[in-house]
Design a protein around this motif. Structure first.
Motif, short mmCIF file in Angstrom:
data_model
loop_
_atom_site.label_atom_id
_atom_site.label_comp_id
_atom_site.label_asym_id
_atom_site.label_seq_id
_atom_site.Cartn_x
_atom_site.Cartn_y
_atom_site.Cartn_z
N GLU A 34 59.03 -4.36 22.07
CA GLU A 34 59.40 -5.07 23.29
C GLU A 34 58.59 -6.37 23.35
O GLU A 34 57.41 -6.37 23.65
CB GLU A 34 59.11 -4.22 24.53
CG GLU A 34 59.56 -4.90 25.82
CD GLU A 34 59.14 -4.12 27.05
OE1 GLU A 34 60.03 -3.75 27.84
OE2 GLU A 34 57.93 -3.88 27.24
N ILE A 35 59.26 -7.49 23.05
CA ILE A 35 58.60 -8.79 22.98
C ILE A 35 59.34 -9.76 23.90
O ILE A 35 60.54 -10.00 23.72
CB ILE A 35 58.59 -9.35 21.55
CG1 ILE A 35 57.95 -8.35 20.58
CG2 ILE A 35 57.86 -10.68 21.50
CD1 ILE A 35 58.06 -8.75 19.11
N PHE A 36 58.63 -10.29 24.90
CA PHE A 36 59.20 -11.34 25.75
C PHE A 36 58.69 -12.67 25.20
O PHE A 36 57.51 -12.99 25.35
CB PHE A 36 58.74 -11.22 27.20
CG PHE A 36 58.96 -9.87 27.83
CD1 PHE A 36 59.94 -9.00 27.38
CD2 PHE A 36 58.16 -9.46 28.89
CE1 PHE A 36 60.13 -7.76 27.97
CE2 PHE A 36 58.35 -8.22 29.48
CZ PHE A 36 59.33 -7.38 29.03
N ASN A 37 59.55 -13.44 24.58
CA ASN A 37 59.08 -14.66 23.94
C ASN A 37 60.24 -15.65 23.81
O ASN A 37 61.17 -15.43 23.03
CB ASN A 37 58.50 -14.34 22.56
CG ASN A 37 57.77 -15.51 21.95
OD1 ASN A 37 58.30 -16.60 21.87
ND2 ASN A 37 56.54 -15.27 21.52
N PRO A 38 60.21 -16.75 24.59
CA PRO A 38 61.30 -17.73 24.54
C PRO A 38 61.53 -18.32 23.15
O PRO A 38 62.67 -18.70 22.83
CB PRO A 38 60.84 -18.81 25.53
CG PRO A 38 59.93 -18.10 26.47
CD PRO A 38 59.22 -17.08 25.63
N ALA A 39 60.48 -18.41 22.33
CA ALA A 39 60.66 -18.95 20.99
C ALA A 39 61.56 -18.03 20.16
O ALA A 39 62.37 -18.50 19.34
CB ALA A 39 59.31 -19.12 20.30
N LEU A 40 61.44 -16.72 20.36
CA LEU A 40 62.34 -15.79 19.68
C LEU A 40 63.75 -15.87 20.25
O LEU A 40 64.73 -15.79 19.51
CB LEU A 40 61.81 -14.36 19.78
CG LEU A 40 60.51 -14.03 19.06
CD1 LEU A 40 60.19 -12.54 19.21
CD2 LEU A 40 60.55 -14.41 17.59
#
Length: 276
Positions: free
Chosen positions: A249-255
């Motif tokens: 679970e990764i919240f990351n706009p770059a991804l």
């Protein structure tokens, strides 16, 4: 057994994908589990989503999320509790064993942290029996202390376990999330406590990178990019006898700005490199 046998992809990790795209991508990549958030499931239709996932042969490892029931004002509090009852029903419809709970923080002018935590306990007392009837385990997720004021008054695994203990383990457990708990000096003791009491409901992984980006809510790092000893924590979790999913679970706009298939391929490789 495939080295991906325990891998589950939380839908926020590849937020740019629709639910259909997430299901198709995981099937193609050989990932057996997904963990959708409620919003895309509701948008697609709960029963329709259940059929989609079941037909694809995937397992729903958790539903995100319930909680946010710390409001002191009675009408707001009742609305939050009713929404959590609906979330339990949604999890049951998806044949999902775990509903993740993020407690909620303090109101704009609220300084009563003790009272907010008491309201968390009161909410669990109402929700736990219903969840048990529906075959869903509520999983209290402690968040890093920097989120205490606005998102989660439960900051440590010990606090989460204290809140869970009045209820049967099949009704209320806890989430071990590397992003939120890696720093905790009692992590070893509390993970073992969770395992011994049958309350280790879910294991989630993301990395902690520094410096933190502006807007830290969306600052989770890709696996292997930060300071979290991911494999060591996974081994600690496994040492309790827990053999459930490892949910990324990764919240990351770059991804989110990248091609979804490329992100999934990268996540799988990082999972192999840093967790298997």
């Amino acid at each position: 057994m495939s080295d991906l046998a325990r891998l589950s992809i939380n839908s926020e990790t590849i937020k740019q994908w629709s639910l259909e795209e997430l299901v198709a991508g995981c099937v193609e990549a050989g990932v057996p589990g997904i963990a959708p958030w409620r919003e895309p499931v509701q948008e697609y239709g709960v029963e329709r989503a259940a059929w989609l996932i079941r037909d694809a042969g995937l397992t729903v490892t958790s539903l995100c999320r319930g909680g946010f029931y710390t409001a002191a004002e009675p009408v707001q509090r009742r609305a939050a509790l009713d929404d959590n009852l609906r979330a339990i029903d949604e999890a049951a419809a998806l044949n999902c064993p775990v509903l993740v709970l993020v407690s909620g923080g303090l109101g704009a002018d609220d300084r009563d942290l003790v009272g907010a935590r008491r309201r968390v306990a009161d909410a669990l007392a109402e929700l736990a029996p219903y969840a048990g009837e529906r075959g869903v385990q509520l999983a209290i997720e402690p968040l890093h202390p920097m989120y205490c004021s606005d998102r989660c008054v439960v900051s440590t695994l010990a606090q989460a376990l204290d809140l869970a203990e009045p209820f049967p383990a099949e009704q209320v457990g806890v989430v071990v999330d590397t992003y939120h708990s890696w720093w905790d000096p009692e992590l070893d003791v509390q993970v073992r406590r969770a395992g011994e009491t049958g309350r280790l409901a879910l294991f989630q992984v993301a990395d902690w990178v520094t410096p933190l980006p502006e807007g830290v809510l969306l600052g989770r790092g890709q696996l292997g990019d930060g300071h979290v000893p991911l494999r060591e924590i996974r081994e600690l979790v496994d040492s309790t006898g827990h053999d459930g999913p490892v949910e990324v679970e990764i919240f990351n706009p770059a991804l989110w700005a990248r091609n979804g298939a490329e992100v999934l391929t990268e996540v799988i490789q990082r999972y192999r490199d840093h967790l298997v």
